[in-house]
Scaffold this motif. Structure first.
Motif, PDB file in Angstrom:
ATOM      1  N   ARG A  33     -13.734   8.902  12.899  1.00  0.00           N
ATOM      2  CA  ARG A  33     -14.726   7.969  13.432  1.00  0.00           C
ATOM      3  C   ARG A  33     -16.144   8.400  13.051  1.00  0.00           C
ATOM      4  N   GLU A  75      -8.236   3.605  14.386  1.00  0.00           N
ATOM      5  CA  GLU A  75      -7.415   3.719  15.581  1.00  0.00           C
ATOM      6  C   GLU A  75      -6.362   4.803  15.352  1.00  0.00           C
ATOM      7  N   GLU A  76      -5.765   5.247  16.437  1.00  0.00           N
ATOM      8  CA  GLU A  76      -4.790   6.332  16.317  1.00  0.00           C
ATOM      9  C   GLU A  76      -3.616   5.970  15.427  1.00  0.00           C
ATOM     10  N   LYS A  77      -3.242   4.699  15.416  1.00  0.00           N
ATOM     11  CA  LYS A  77      -2.121   4.273  14.589  1.00  0.00           C
ATOM     12  C   LYS A  77      -2.405   4.446  13.101  1.00  0.00           C
ATOM     13  N   ASP A  78      -3.691   4.582  12.743  1.00  0.00           N
ATOM     14  CA  ASP A  78      -4.075   4.730  11.336  1.00  0.00           C
ATOM     15  C   ASP A  78      -3.949   6.161  10.832  1.00  0.00           C
ATOM     16  N   ASP A  89     -15.921   6.293  21.477  1.00  0.00           N
ATOM     17  CA  ASP A  89     -16.931   5.228  21.386  1.00  0.00           C
ATOM     18  C   ASP A  89     -18.260   5.714  21.961  1.00  0.00           C
ATOM     19  N   ARG A 132     -13.011  -3.241  11.438  1.00  0.00           N
ATOM     20  CA  ARG A 132     -12.604  -2.570  12.669  1.00  0.00           C
ATOM     21  C   ARG A 132     -12.763  -1.062  12.525  1.00  0.00           C
ATOM     22  N   THR A 133     -12.727  -0.381  13.664  1.00  0.00           N
ATOM     23  CA  THR A 133     -12.855   1.077  13.652  1.00  0.00           C
ATOM     24  C   THR A 133     -11.478   1.726  13.533  1.00  0.00           C
ATOM     25  N   LYS A 163     -10.209   6.582  23.096  1.00  0.00           N
ATOM     26  CA  LYS A 163     -11.054   5.568  22.447  1.00  0.00           C
ATOM     27  C   LYS A 163     -12.387   5.422  23.171  1.00  0.00           C
ATOM     28  N   LEU A 180      -9.022  12.156  14.939  1.00  0.00           N
ATOM     29  CA  LEU A 180      -9.629  10.903  15.381  1.00  0.00           C
ATOM     30  C   LEU A 180     -11.144  11.012  15.462  1.00  0.00           C
ATOM     31  N   SER A 229      -6.368   4.950  25.408  1.00  0.00           N
ATOM     32  CA  SER A 229      -7.571   4.234  25.810  1.00  0.00           C
ATOM     33  C   SER A 229      -8.667   5.197  26.272  1.00  0.00           C
TER      34      SER A 229
END
Length: 509
Positions: free
Chosen positions: A469, A352-355, A163, A349-350, A159, A465, A156
Motif C-alpha cells: 500500500r 487487498e489481501e487477496k492480491d 487506510d 482500487r487499492t 484495512k 500489505l 477489515s
C-alpha cells in the motif's frame, strides 16, 4: 540483549574485585570446569566472567558476538556474571538443536528478576518453561487467533488501520514539505491492528497513545541490567525495582479497565456496534490451562495481552522501515514493485489481501528483507530441558542458548553475495529458504522449531500489505535529496536503524 555503559562497570568493579576471591572460593566447586566441556570462548575473570571485556570493547553486544565468533567459531561460550551464554551462529547446528532435537532445546532459562515483575506468574507464551502450561497457552493462541481462517476475519481491521496509515503519511507530508518519519508511522499502524485484535473494543486515540507508551516503557524496563548478571549488585538497584513495580501497577490498573470493557461488550455484542465480534481476550477469559485449576486472573490477562501487543509491534514497524530504506536505495526495485502492484490491481482500487499471493516479486522482496534485516539479531533465548551435547560440547541445564541470526542469513556458504540486497535470488537465482526451518535452515527471522514465533504468518501478511500500500500510494526518495541511506543498525527491542529514517514522499497520480 545487553546494554551496559562503561561507567557502570567502574562502579561495580570496585565491589566485585574485593569480593571476587571470597565468592570464587565459595562457588568453585559448583562451577568446576571439569564437570562440563563447554564450547570455547574468551577467558574471563572470576565472578564477572567476560562482562568487563565486553564493556571495554565499546561495542554493541551483537558486534561483540560477531567479533568473538570470528575468533572461536560457530559455537562458543561467554560467561556473563552468573550466566553461561552459549552462542550458536551455524545453520546446521541450529537445525540439529531446534528441529532434530527440538524438545531438548524448547525451554527457556529462568527469567530475570526485573522481567518477573511484569509476569504475574508462569502464564506467558514467550517465556514459559517447556511443559503443559506453555502448550496450553500456545495452542490457544495459534488455534483461536493465528490460524489462517481466523486471521482472515481480521481483514477489515487491517484495512482500516492501513487506510489511516496512508492518510497519516499524506497529512504529515503536507505539513512538512513531503517529509515523513517512517518507523513512527509504521509501528503505530501495526500497534493499532494488534490492539483491536486483542481487546476488540473502541479506544480513543489518547488511550491508544497511552497504551503504546506503557508498552514501550515495559520493553525498556525488562531489558537486562547489570544486576541480572551479578545479583550481588541488586541492592544498588532498589530504586529501579521500585519504579518497575510502580509501572506494573499502573499498567495493570489501565489495562484491566479495557478487560472489563470487553467483558461488558461480549454481553452486549448485539447492541454494541463499536465492539468487534471476536478478540484475543475472548479466548482467555475461561481458558483452562493444563496444570491449573482456575482460569487466568486479571493480572495474567494483562501479561498475556502485553506480550501479544509487544511481539508484533516493533518487529513489524522496523521491518517496514528497513524495507522503505531498501526501496529508496534501489529505485529500480521500487519501480519494479510498483509495476507489479499496478499490473495486479489496476488503477481503480487499492491493494487487498487477496492480491498478495499473486505478487511474486513482493513476496521475494519481503523474504529478502527478512534475510538481510531480521527483526532481531538473536532469537528469544533457549534453554535445555536436560544436560545434552551439541557439536561435541556439553550444553548444561540453565545455560542461555543464543542463536545469532546474521551468522546464518549472511553466511557465504549458504548465500550468493549475502551482503547484496537481491530479491531475484528467490525468483531467478535458484535460492530459497523455508522460514520454518523444517526443510533446512538458511534463515530464521522468526526462530524455528517448537518455539518458533506463532505469529509468523500474521507478521508476513502485515509487512506485505503495508509495504504494498505504501508503494502503491507514494514514491519514496531520500532526504536530503541524493543522499545515501545509512544502514547502520542498533539493537533496542528490535533491530532499528541507528539514524531513524526520514524520507520524502510524493503521492502517485
Amino acid at each position: 540483549m545487553l546494554d551496559i555503559s562503561n561507567y557502570v562497570f567502574f562502579f561495580f568493579t570496585l565491589v566485585t574485585i574485593l569480593l571476587s576471591c571470597l565468592v570464587y572460593i565459595l562457588t568453585r566447586h559448583s562451577h568446576n570446569p571439569k564437570c562440563a566441556n563447554l564450547p570455547p570462548g574468551p577467558k574471563g575473570w572470576p565472578v564477572v566472567g567476560n562482562l568487563l571485556q565486553f564493556a571495554r570493547s565499546g561495542k554493541q553486544f551483537f558486534e561483540y558476538v560477531d567479533e568473538m565468533r570470528n575468533i572461536y567459531g560457530p559455537i562458543f561460550t561467554l560467561k556473563m556474571g552468573i550466566r553461561t551464554m552459549i552462542i550458536i551462529s551455524d545453520a546446521n547446528l541450529a537445525h540439529q538443536a531446534l528441529i532434530e532435537r527440538g524438545a531438548q532445546f524448547a525451554t527457556r532459562p529462568a527469567e530475570t528478576p526485573t522481567r518477573k515483575i511484569f509476569s504475574s506468574s508462569d502464564i506467558t507464551v514467550h517465556s514459559a518453561m517447556y511443559g503443559p502450561v506453555w502448550r496450553s497457552l500456545r495452542r490457544n493462541m495459534v488455534q483461536n487467533m493465528l490460524c489462517s481462517n481466523r486471521l482472515k476475519e481480521f481483514g477489515s481491521i487491517r484495512k482500516s488501520a492501513i487506510d489511516k496509515l496512508v492518510e497519516k503519511i499524506k497529512s504529515e507530508a503536507k505539513e512538512n514539505d513531503g517529509l515523513v518519519w517512517v518507523l513512527r508511522n509504521a509501528r503505530f499502524a501495526a500497534f493499532c491492528i494488534l490492539l483491536d485484535m486483542c481487546f476488540g473494543v473502541k479506544m480513543e486515540e489518547e488511550s491508544i497513545e497511552k497504551m503504546d507508551q506503557m508498552m514501550t516503557e515495559i520493553l525498556t524496563a525488562v531489558d537486562p541490567r547489570i544486576h541480572d548478571y551479578l545479583p550481588i549488585l541488586t541492592p544498588f538497584y532498589f530504586k529501579e525495582r521500585k519504579n518497575s513495580l510502580e509501572l506494573r501497577r499502573k499498567l495493570v490498573q489501565f489495562v484491566v479497565g479495557f478487560i472489563e470493557k470487553r467483558r461488558l461488550a461480549i454481553r452486549n455484542l448485539g447492541s454494541d456496534k463499536t465492539a468487534s465480534s471476536f478478540a484475543y481476550l475472548d479466548t482467555l477469559f475461561d481458558l483452562r490451562v493444563d496444570g491449573r485449576e482456575t482460569s487466568p486472573s486479571d493480572e495474567d490477562l494483562v501479561t498475556l495481552c502485553s506480550e501479544f501487543l509487544n511481539a508484533g509491534t516493533d518487529t513489524t514497524g522496523t521491518a517496514i522501515e528497513w524495507g522503505i530504506a531498501e526501496l529508496i536505495s534501489n529505485p529500480k526495485i521500487q519501480s519494479r514493485l510498483y509495476d507489479e502492484i499496478k499490473s495486479t490491481v489496476g488503477d481503480d482500487r487499492t491493494v487487498e489481501e487477496k492480491d498478495l499471493n499473486k505478487m511474486v516479486f513482493l513476496q521475494a522482496f519481503v523474504k529478502e528483507l527478512l534475510r538481510r534485516h531480521p527483526p532481531t539479531y538473536f532469537t528469544l533465548t533457549h534453554g535445555v530441558t536436560e544436560p545434552t551435547n551439541l557439536a561435541g560440547y556439553d550444553i548444561p541445564v540453565g545455560a542461555n542458548v543464543e542463536f545469532y541470526l546474521p551468522g546464518i542469513s549472511e553466511d557465504p556458504k549458504i548465500w550468493s553475495k549475502p551482503e547484496k540486497f537481491d530479491p531475484d535470488r528467490f525468483i531467478t537465482g535458484g535460492e530459497d529458504a523455508d522460514l520454518t526451518g523444517v526443510a533446512g535452515v538458511k534463515m530464521m527471522p522468526f526462530g524455528i522449531g517448537r518455539r518458533i514465533c506463532p505469529g509468523l504468518g500474521m507478521a508476513v501478511v502485515h509487512v506485505e500489505l503495508m509495504l504494498s500500500r505504501m508503494v502503491q500510494e507514494f514514491e519514496w526518495s531520500s532526504y536530503p535529496p541524493e543522499s545515501q541511506v545509512d544502514f547502520t543498525g542498533k539493537l533496542v527491542f528490535a533491530v532499528v536503524m541507528k539514524n531513524p529514517l526520514r524520507a520524502r514522499v510524493k503521492a502517485r497520480v
